[in-house]
Design a protein around this motif. Structure first.
Motif, PDB file in Angstrom:
ATOM      1  N   ASP A 195      -7.240   3.144  -0.011  1.00 42.44           N
ATOM      2  CA  ASP A 195      -7.734   2.675  -1.313  1.00 42.44           C
ATOM      3  C   ASP A 195      -8.478   3.997  -1.937  1.00 42.44           C
ATOM      4  O   ASP A 195      -8.189   4.525  -2.921  1.00 42.44           O
ATOM      5  CB  ASP A 195      -8.819   1.596  -1.402  1.00 42.44           C
ATOM      6  CG  ASP A 195      -8.140   0.163  -1.784  1.00 42.44           C
ATOM      7  OD1 ASP A 195      -6.877   0.472  -1.941  1.00 42.44           O
ATOM      8  OD2 ASP A 195      -8.904  -0.683  -1.469  1.00 42.44           O
ATOM      9  N   TRP A 196      -9.000   4.708  -1.133  1.00 44.87           N
ATOM     10  CA  TRP A 196      -9.597   6.162  -1.511  1.00 44.87           C
ATOM     11  C   TRP A 196      -8.613   6.852  -1.888  1.00 44.87           C
ATOM     12  O   TRP A 196      -8.599   7.624  -2.857  1.00 44.87           O
ATOM     13  CB  TRP A 196     -10.424   6.802  -0.487  1.00 44.87           C
ATOM     14  CG  TRP A 196     -10.901   7.991  -0.436  1.00 44.87           C
ATOM     15  CD1 TRP A 196     -10.351   9.197  -0.187  1.00 44.87           C
ATOM     16  CD2 TRP A 196     -11.935   8.676  -1.615  1.00 44.87           C
ATOM     17  NE1 TRP A 196     -10.969  10.308  -0.416  1.00 44.87           N
ATOM     18  CE2 TRP A 196     -12.050  10.094  -1.315  1.00 44.87           C
ATOM     19  CE3 TRP A 196     -13.092   8.003  -2.158  1.00 44.87           C
ATOM     20  CZ2 TRP A 196     -12.764  10.720  -2.062  1.00 44.87           C
ATOM     21  CZ3 TRP A 196     -14.035   8.673  -3.061  1.00 44.87           C
ATOM     22  CH2 TRP A 196     -13.828  10.162  -2.723  1.00 44.87           C
ATOM     23  N   ILE A 253     -13.226   2.011  -9.717  1.00 44.88           N
ATOM     24  CA  ILE A 253     -12.766   1.624  -8.316  1.00 44.88           C
ATOM     25  C   ILE A 253     -11.612   0.503  -8.256  1.00 44.88           C
ATOM     26  O   ILE A 253     -10.549   0.607  -7.686  1.00 44.88           O
ATOM     27  CB  ILE A 253     -13.913   1.177  -7.278  1.00 44.88           C
ATOM     28  CG1 ILE A 253     -14.610   2.485  -7.244  1.00 44.88           C
ATOM     29  CG2 ILE A 253     -13.255   0.706  -6.058  1.00 44.88           C
ATOM     30  CD1 ILE A 253     -15.921   2.515  -6.835  1.00 44.88           C
ATOM     31  N   TRP A 288     -16.813   0.043  -3.786  1.00 51.19           N
ATOM     32  CA  TRP A 288     -15.668  -0.816  -2.970  1.00 51.19           C
ATOM     33  C   TRP A 288     -16.157  -2.064  -2.268  1.00 51.19           C
ATOM     34  O   TRP A 288     -15.315  -2.979  -2.443  1.00 51.19           O
ATOM     35  CB  TRP A 288     -15.012   0.202  -2.155  1.00 51.19           C
ATOM     36  CG  TRP A 288     -13.591  -0.284  -1.574  1.00 51.19           C
ATOM     37  CD1 TRP A 288     -12.339  -0.144  -1.969  1.00 51.19           C
ATOM     38  CD2 TRP A 288     -13.817  -0.813  -0.024  1.00 51.19           C
ATOM     39  NE1 TRP A 288     -11.684  -0.555  -1.018  1.00 51.19           N
ATOM     40  CE2 TRP A 288     -12.288  -1.141   0.092  1.00 51.19           C
ATOM     41  CE3 TRP A 288     -14.452  -1.191   0.849  1.00 51.19           C
ATOM     42  CZ2 TRP A 288     -11.729  -1.742   1.068  1.00 51.19           C
ATOM     43  CZ3 TRP A 288     -14.087  -1.855   1.961  1.00 51.19           C
ATOM     44  CH2 TRP A 288     -12.705  -2.148   2.171  1.00 51.19           C
ATOM     45  N   HIS A 290       0.935  -1.001   0.071  1.00 47.89           N
ATOM     46  CA  HIS A 290      -0.112  -0.091   0.035  1.00 47.89           C
ATOM     47  C   HIS A 290       1.099   1.149   0.018  1.00 47.89           C
ATOM     48  O   HIS A 290       0.775   2.139  -0.749  1.00 47.89           O
ATOM     49  CB  HIS A 290      -0.929   0.005   1.283  1.00 47.89           C
ATOM     50  CG  HIS A 290      -2.287  -0.672   1.159  1.00 47.89           C
ATOM     51  ND1 HIS A 290      -3.451  -0.284   0.371  1.00 47.89           N
ATOM     52  CD2 HIS A 290      -2.510  -1.786   1.546  1.00 47.89           C
ATOM     53  CE1 HIS A 290      -4.167  -1.265   0.487  1.00 47.89           C
ATOM     54  NE2 HIS A 290      -3.614  -2.230   1.264  1.00 47.89           N
ATOM     55  N   ARG A 306      -2.464  -0.675  -7.047  1.00 44.53           N
ATOM     56  CA  ARG A 306      -1.761  -0.770  -6.181  1.00 44.53           C
ATOM     57  C   ARG A 306      -0.682  -1.765  -6.389  1.00 44.53           C
ATOM     58  O   ARG A 306       0.395  -1.593  -6.103  1.00 44.53           O
ATOM     59  CB  ARG A 306      -2.462  -1.350  -4.841  1.00 44.53           C
ATOM     60  CG  ARG A 306      -1.753  -1.951  -3.650  1.00 44.53           C
ATOM     61  CD  ARG A 306      -2.467  -2.932  -2.567  1.00 44.53           C
ATOM     62  NE  ARG A 306      -4.052  -2.232  -2.433  1.00 44.53           N
ATOM     63  CZ  ARG A 306      -5.149  -2.921  -2.626  1.00 44.53           C
ATOM     64  NH1 ARG A 306      -4.894  -4.270  -2.696  1.00 44.53           N
ATOM     65  NH2 ARG A 306      -6.163  -2.475  -2.569  1.00 44.53           N
ATOM     66  N   THR A 313      -7.612   1.080  -7.523  1.00 45.25           N
ATOM     67  CA  THR A 313      -7.339   0.381  -6.131  1.00 45.25           C
ATOM     68  C   THR A 313      -6.377  -0.737  -6.413  1.00 45.25           C
ATOM     69  O   THR A 313      -5.293  -0.641  -6.119  1.00 45.25           O
ATOM     70  CB  THR A 313      -8.468   0.410  -5.185  1.00 45.25           C
ATOM     71  OG1 THR A 313      -9.551  -0.663  -5.828  1.00 45.25           O
ATOM     72  CG2 THR A 313      -9.374   1.744  -5.110  1.00 45.25           C
ATOM     73  N   LEU A 325      -6.880   6.196  -5.140  1.00 44.15           N
ATOM     74  CA  LEU A 325      -7.776   6.292  -6.455  1.00 44.15           C
ATOM     75  C   LEU A 325      -7.680   7.702  -6.722  1.00 44.15           C
ATOM     76  O   LEU A 325      -7.733   8.134  -8.133  1.00 44.15           O
ATOM     77  CB  LEU A 325      -9.211   5.922  -5.845  1.00 44.15           C
ATOM     78  CG  LEU A 325     -10.235   6.064  -7.144  1.00 44.15           C
ATOM     79  CD1 LEU A 325      -9.981   5.540  -8.482  1.00 44.15           C
ATOM     80  CD2 LEU A 325     -11.715   5.878  -6.422  1.00 44.15           C
TER      81      LEU A 325
END
Length: 398
Positions: free
Chosen positions: A331-332, A188, A354, A26, A196, A192, A335
């Protein structure tokens, strides 16, 4: 009793280490996204030597509502020397009329149409592209899927990343802004999960190549037999990238993501794509069967919360909820970095998309493992270990 206890602690330690490793992924993805994506580049006039010519190969099949606009962006690119090589397998395909209309509209752009393909393997995409690949006259070749939309400076950006040590520049898959929940669901996922792994792999120089928009040095493929050498695979993009890295070449991601802009957008059709990609990954890398489900937010959180309760006597429910909340926030953020602008949906739509993505992916992966046959349009394929494909159903004639 002691051996069972040691085994229990061993599994708990493994899950905590794997969980920590995923958080490093991440962090690496966010760093790579901030550092590499959407960077301003030098203009063409600043180059001391002329920019190399590029042969753009466009394999086409069928027409969707956005195809004309997508293809037109290739005629309006701001790049000094390039040719467009359109490939159509079937001479009755309606896309032929669309391509000819664009060629007439932009006579100043060098464009050639190849019809019929050339069977050099089981991969229909390579069979379709082979005549254009052989006719390509420039040292750089861009392979671009039909649904890709280009900005005026996208090709210049990709060439800018093609250094002496780099043999392949690819765009990270993403999507254009489109209306509807299915479009939000796709964006999404690509912004994400896909971003990633793509960005972290690029930082670590791991082959995570997806060939929907890839710029190659042609001679590096010719050294191993050209594009047709990879016709035995369906995931030809992974294997020609592997061939390059095995020979010491570097691959890299350009600063502009690939803007997929298919005119057909539905949740079930996109989930079918996810299952197909999962089948390819399992065949190419068998460890995917274990590691991919374990890397999912909800699955990993469950194992990690159990491990935390065993090792540290922490409350497993609290740990699990905090894990999901942090994953959601990361993730937000990622994105937003990939989008580089306002999102075309609100936060409630993001939450719904999501959750749908996270809840369904383990189930879709299980479906892919239980049914290994791959359907690509009107063809059905069986994959052997190592990624080699064989067709098990002839093309359907209509």
């Amino acid at each position: 009793m002691n051996s069972m206890l040691y085994t229990l602690y061993g599994f708990a330690i493994f899950f905590m280490i794997f969980w920590s490793g995923m958080w490093m992924v991440h962090v690496l993805a966010l760093i790579a996204g901030r550092w590499k994506l959407h960077r301003k580049m030098n203009q063409a006039s600043s180059y001391e030597t002329p920019l190399p010519g590029v042969s753009v190969i466009k394999p086409l099949m069928g027409v969707d509502p956005n195809l004309f606009g997508n293809l037109e962006t290739f005629f309006t690119m701001e790049y000094p020397r390039y040719e467009l090589l359109f490939c159509v397998e079937d001479d009755s395909d309606p896309v032929l009329m669309l391509v000819r209309k664009l060629v007439e509209k932009y006579p100043e752009v060098e464009a050639t149409l190849f019809v019929g393909g050339c069977k050099v393997g089981v991969n229909p995409k390579i069979n379709n592209m082979q005549p254009a690949y052989e006719a390509a006259k420039y040292e750089l070749v861009l392979i671009s899927d039909s649904g890709i939309r280009m900005k005026e400076d996208t090709l210049l950006d990709m060439v800018h990343h093609m250094t002496d040590r780099v043999a392949l520049v690819h765009q990270m898959p993403f999507t254009c802004d489109r209306e509807g929940f299915a479009a939000a669901y796709e964006k999404i996922f690509f912004g994400t999960v896909q971003s990633r792994m793509y960005l972290a792999a690029d930082m670590l120089r791991i082959n995570c190549h997806t060939g929907m928009s890839a710029l190659l040095k042609k001679f590096t493929l010719d050294e191993v037999g050209g594009l047709k050498a990879f016709g035995i695979y369906l995931a030809e993009d992974f294997f020609y990238a592997k061939s390059l890295t095995d020979r010491g070449w570097r691959i890299t991601v350009s600063s502009q993501p690939a803007l997929q802009n298919s005119g057909h957008c539905a949740v079930d059709s996109f989930q079918a794509r996810l299952r197909r990609w999962a089948k390819l990954r399992v065949a190419m890398l068998p460890t995917t069967i274990v590691l991919e489900p374990l890397s999912e937010c909800l699955v990993l959180g469950g194992f990690a919360s159990w491990a935390a309760s065993v090792l540290f006597e922490w409350d497993s429910l609290v740990f699990y909820l905090v894990h999901i909340l942090l994953w959601f926030m990361f993730d937000w953020t990622l994105l937003c970095v990939v989008q580089n602008g306002p999102l075309p949906f609100n936060k409630l739509e993001f939450v719904c998309g999501w959750l749908l993505s996270e809840i369904t992916r383990p189930y879709l992966f299980l479906q892919a493992v239980l049914d290994p046959l791959i359907q690509w349009r009107s063809r059905v394929y069986k994959l052997k270990w190592g990624g080699v494909a064989e067709e098990v159903k002839a093309k359907v004639k209509y």
